[in-house]
Design a protein around this motif. Sequence first.
Motif, PDB file in Angstrom:
ATOM      1  N   VAL A 169       1.053  -1.309   0.128  1.00 11.50           N
ATOM      2  CA  VAL A 169       0.116   0.013   0.077  1.00 11.50           C
ATOM      3  C   VAL A 169       0.973   1.204  -0.063  1.00 11.50           C
ATOM      4  O   VAL A 169       0.420   2.051  -0.829  1.00 11.50           O
ATOM      5  CB  VAL A 169      -1.053  -0.182   1.177  1.00 11.50           C
ATOM      6  CG1 VAL A 169      -1.747   1.210   1.305  1.00 11.50           C
ATOM      7  CG2 VAL A 169      -2.049  -1.182   1.153  1.00 11.50           C
ATOM      8  N   ALA A 170       2.145   1.293   0.634  1.00 14.35           N
ATOM      9  CA  ALA A 170       3.045   2.343   0.818  1.00 14.35           C
ATOM     10  C   ALA A 170       3.608   2.313  -0.759  1.00 14.35           C
ATOM     11  O   ALA A 170       3.888   3.444  -0.919  1.00 14.35           O
ATOM     12  CB  ALA A 170       3.880   2.168   1.963  1.00 14.35           C
ATOM     13  N   LEU A 171       3.976   1.390  -1.093  1.00  9.50           N
ATOM     14  CA  LEU A 171       4.588   1.384  -2.350  1.00  9.50           C
ATOM     15  C   LEU A 171       4.057   1.913  -3.587  1.00  9.50           C
ATOM     16  O   LEU A 171       4.519   2.631  -4.240  1.00  9.50           O
ATOM     17  CB  LEU A 171       5.176  -0.106  -2.779  1.00  9.50           C
ATOM     18  CG  LEU A 171       6.109  -0.826  -2.101  1.00  9.50           C
ATOM     19  CD1 LEU A 171       6.348  -2.145  -2.516  1.00  9.50           C
ATOM     20  CD2 LEU A 171       7.521  -0.015  -2.188  1.00  9.50           C
ATOM     21  N   ARG A 172       2.629   1.889  -3.448  1.00  9.82           N
ATOM     22  CA  ARG A 172       1.581   2.385  -4.594  1.00  9.82           C
ATOM     23  C   ARG A 172       1.187   3.768  -4.152  1.00  9.82           C
ATOM     24  O   ARG A 172       0.985   4.491  -5.055  1.00  9.82           O
ATOM     25  CB  ARG A 172       0.364   1.300  -4.598  1.00  9.82           C
ATOM     26  CG  ARG A 172       0.749   0.133  -5.321  1.00  9.82           C
ATOM     27  CD  ARG A 172       1.268   0.580  -6.773  1.00  9.82           C
ATOM     28  NE  ARG A 172       1.857  -0.219  -7.866  1.00  9.82           N
ATOM     29  CZ  ARG A 172       2.650  -0.661  -8.158  1.00  9.82           C
ATOM     30  NH1 ARG A 172       3.911   0.231  -7.789  1.00  9.82           N
ATOM     31  NH2 ARG A 172       3.052  -1.586  -8.788  1.00  9.82           N
ATOM     32  N   PHE A 173       1.028   4.196  -2.892  1.00  8.51           N
ATOM     33  CA  PHE A 173       0.384   5.580  -2.524  1.00  8.51           C
ATOM     34  C   PHE A 173       1.421   6.405  -2.139  1.00  8.51           C
ATOM     35  O   PHE A 173       1.248   7.652  -2.415  1.00  8.51           O
ATOM     36  CB  PHE A 173      -0.723   5.233  -1.240  1.00  8.51           C
ATOM     37  CG  PHE A 173      -2.010   4.705  -1.564  1.00  8.51           C
ATOM     38  CD1 PHE A 173      -2.281   4.567  -2.793  1.00  8.51           C
ATOM     39  CD2 PHE A 173      -2.569   4.274  -0.481  1.00  8.51           C
ATOM     40  CE1 PHE A 173      -3.482   3.990  -3.120  1.00  8.51           C
ATOM     41  CE2 PHE A 173      -4.014   3.845  -0.735  1.00  8.51           C
ATOM     42  CZ  PHE A 173      -4.516   3.715  -2.233  1.00  8.51           C
ATOM     43  N   ASP A 174       2.597   5.847  -1.423  1.00  5.37           N
ATOM     44  CA  ASP A 174       3.420   7.227  -1.085  1.00  5.37           C
ATOM     45  C   ASP A 174       4.607   7.373  -1.844  1.00  5.37           C
ATOM     46  O   ASP A 174       5.334   6.403  -2.382  1.00  5.37           O
ATOM     47  CB  ASP A 174       4.142   6.367   0.274  1.00  5.37           C
ATOM     48  CG  ASP A 174       4.534   7.617   1.330  1.00  5.37           C
ATOM     49  OD1 ASP A 174       5.391   8.286   0.990  1.00  5.37           O
ATOM     50  OD2 ASP A 174       3.949   7.641   2.428  1.00  5.37           O
TER      51      ASP A 174
ATOM     52  N   VAL B  42       9.058   2.015   7.630  1.00  4.60           N
ATOM     53  CA  VAL B  42       9.282   0.644   7.180  1.00  4.60           C
ATOM     54  C   VAL B  42       9.497   1.089   5.665  1.00  4.60           C
ATOM     55  O   VAL B  42       8.972   1.696   5.106  1.00  4.60           O
ATOM     56  CB  VAL B  42       7.912  -0.172   7.000  1.00  4.60           C
ATOM     57  CG1 VAL B  42       8.251  -1.522   6.477  1.00  4.60           C
ATOM     58  CG2 VAL B  42       7.556  -0.366   8.599  1.00  4.60           C
ATOM     59  N   SER B  43      10.557   0.418   5.124  1.00  2.00           N
ATOM     60  CA  SER B  43      11.042   0.692   3.815  1.00  2.00           C
ATOM     61  C   SER B  43      11.529  -0.714   3.458  1.00  2.00           C
ATOM     62  O   SER B  43      11.517  -1.786   3.891  1.00  2.00           O
ATOM     63  CB  SER B  43      12.303   1.660   3.792  1.00  2.00           C
ATOM     64  OG  SER B  43      13.182   1.266   4.488  1.00  2.00           O
ATOM     65  N   LEU B  44      11.955  -0.740   1.835  1.00  2.00           N
ATOM     66  CA  LEU B  44      12.556  -1.852   1.197  1.00  2.00           C
ATOM     67  C   LEU B  44      13.867  -2.117   1.818  1.00  2.00           C
ATOM     68  O   LEU B  44      13.907  -3.729   1.857  1.00  2.00           O
ATOM     69  CB  LEU B  44      12.617  -1.533  -0.352  1.00  2.00           C
ATOM     70  CG  LEU B  44      11.433  -1.694  -1.172  1.00  2.00           C
ATOM     71  CD1 LEU B  44      11.886  -1.123  -2.718  1.00  2.00           C
ATOM     72  CD2 LEU B  44      10.775  -2.965  -1.389  1.00  2.00           C
ATOM     73  N   LYS B  45      14.315  -1.355   2.218  1.00  2.00           N
ATOM     74  CA  LYS B  45      15.518  -1.794   2.971  1.00  2.00           C
ATOM     75  C   LYS B  45      15.330  -2.481   4.367  1.00  2.00           C
ATOM     76  O   LYS B  45      16.452  -3.291   4.710  1.00  2.00           O
ATOM     77  CB  LYS B  45      16.455  -0.319   3.300  1.00  2.00           C
ATOM     78  CG  LYS B  45      16.929   0.264   2.007  1.00  2.00           C
ATOM     79  CD  LYS B  45      17.708   1.640   2.206  1.00  2.00           C
ATOM     80  CE  LYS B  45      18.348   2.297   0.976  1.00  2.00           C
ATOM     81  NZ  LYS B  45      19.066   3.103   1.174  1.00  2.00           N
ATOM     82  N   ASN B  46      14.470  -2.173   5.131  1.00  2.17           N
ATOM     83  CA  ASN B  46      14.363  -2.795   6.254  1.00  2.17           C
ATOM     84  C   ASN B  46      13.319  -3.811   6.676  1.00  2.17           C
ATOM     85  O   ASN B  46      13.122  -4.301   7.756  1.00  2.17           O
ATOM     86  CB  ASN B  46      14.462  -1.648   7.351  1.00  2.17           C
ATOM     87  CG  ASN B  46      13.288  -0.800   7.572  1.00  2.17           C
ATOM     88  OD1 ASN B  46      12.279  -1.144   6.656  1.00  2.17           O
ATOM     89  ND2 ASN B  46      13.276   0.096   8.295  1.00  2.17           N
ATOM     90  N   LEU B  47      12.317  -3.802   5.642  1.00  2.00           N
ATOM     91  CA  LEU B  47      11.035  -4.643   5.806  1.00  2.00           C
ATOM     92  C   LEU B  47      11.351  -6.304   5.926  1.00  2.00           C
ATOM     93  O   LEU B  47      10.645  -6.620   6.786  1.00  2.00           O
ATOM     94  CB  LEU B  47      10.431  -4.652   4.313  1.00  2.00           C
ATOM     95  CG  LEU B  47       9.029  -5.361   4.065  1.00  2.00           C
ATOM     96  CD1 LEU B  47       8.185  -4.930   5.327  1.00  2.00           C
ATOM     97  CD2 LEU B  47       8.481  -5.428   2.807  1.00  2.00           C
ATOM     98  N   GLY B  48      12.451  -6.547   5.353  1.00  2.00           N
ATOM     99  CA  GLY B  48      12.704  -8.310   5.573  1.00  2.00           C
ATOM    100  C   GLY B  48      12.637  -8.485   7.218  1.00  2.00           C
ATOM    101  O   GLY B  48      12.195  -9.822   7.486  1.00  2.00           O
ATOM    102  N   GLY B  49      13.391  -7.824   7.879  1.00  2.00           N
ATOM    103  CA  GLY B  49      13.587  -7.990   9.120  1.00  2.00           C
ATOM    104  C   GLY B  49      13.019  -7.277  10.163  1.00  2.00           C
ATOM    105  O   GLY B  49      13.678  -6.977  11.251  1.00  2.00           O
ATOM    106  N   TYR B  50      12.057  -6.249   9.834  1.00  5.03           N
ATOM    107  CA  TYR B  50      11.651  -5.189  10.571  1.00  5.03           C
ATOM    108  C   TYR B  50      11.124  -5.725  11.964  1.00  5.03           C
ATOM    109  O   TYR B  50      11.340  -5.023  13.009  1.00  5.03           O
ATOM    110  CB  TYR B  50      10.454  -4.603   9.952  1.00  5.03           C
ATOM    111  CG  TYR B  50       9.989  -3.106  10.595  1.00  5.03           C
ATOM    112  CD1 TYR B  50      10.581  -2.072  10.084  1.00  5.03           C
ATOM    113  CD2 TYR B  50       9.220  -3.207  11.543  1.00  5.03           C
ATOM    114  CE1 TYR B  50      10.641  -0.933  10.487  1.00  5.03           C
ATOM    115  CE2 TYR B  50       8.767  -1.880  11.981  1.00  5.03           C
ATOM    116  CZ  TYR B  50       9.570  -0.711  11.661  1.00  5.03           C
ATOM    117  OH  TYR B  50       9.142   0.508  12.159  1.00  5.03           O
TER     118      TYR B  50
END
Length: 249
Positions: free
Chosen positions: A82-87, A107-115
């Motif tokens: 939702v953030a990738l598409r809206f923000d 939360v971003s692509l860089k830290n999503l995996g182990g957030y």
Amino acid sequence: MFSFFKKASTTTSISAPDFGTLDTEKKQKLEDCTRKLDVILKKKNLHQTKARVVFVLDHSGSMRTLYKDGTVQNTLERIFPVALRFDDDGEMQFYLFDTDYQELDPVSLKNLGGYTENVILKKMGKYGQTRYAPAMNTILHRYAEKDPSHTPTFVIFITDGNNSDKAAAKQSLITASQHNIFWKFVGIGKEEFPFLEKLDDLAGRRVDNANYISIPDLNAIKDETLYERLMEEYDDWRHAAKCAGIRVK
């Protein structure tokens, strides 16, 4: 299949996004989820919509198991599209709430995996009681006063229990109805949420700025159904806000 790669001009090269801590399986999951979200957004005429996305998550004692069994991490990975598409910056602001609230790293692509493991479990304090208003008031102050924008704010607010500060939460929602902030309240688990149902139909607001949905099991709901339900009433609010003179980009 959906791709994160953007078309470049004739004078630039194509560069891949930084997936940070996402392994191959999680990258595939993210692409699949984003592709499914795209279908829902186009269906609801929201595919060109922009919003600042805020994720607010219950941190009361009854949520303890969901943080440890992977449910919270799985939910983050499913909602992040939702953030990738809206923000515009592809980030999702993140708040925990219990007796008080705590803002954590976006939360971003860089830290999503182990957030959950690397951010939430390392920075959060003890589990507390359930109060909605501290986080709601903070978000209201930030996005309506400190950093206002014509771009609306889309808040996904997930809880597994009823709160002890009903009057304060009502007033916060009424005040927020003067601004371009939409609240998606999500009640999870087997408990009933009569107060969230009341917020959905709360009188005294400039516009109807909230919607409540119930999801008994976050892990069982299908991706398509999750996105369909998250987007319920959002476009209705956008139109109502514009008609009421609230600036919505």
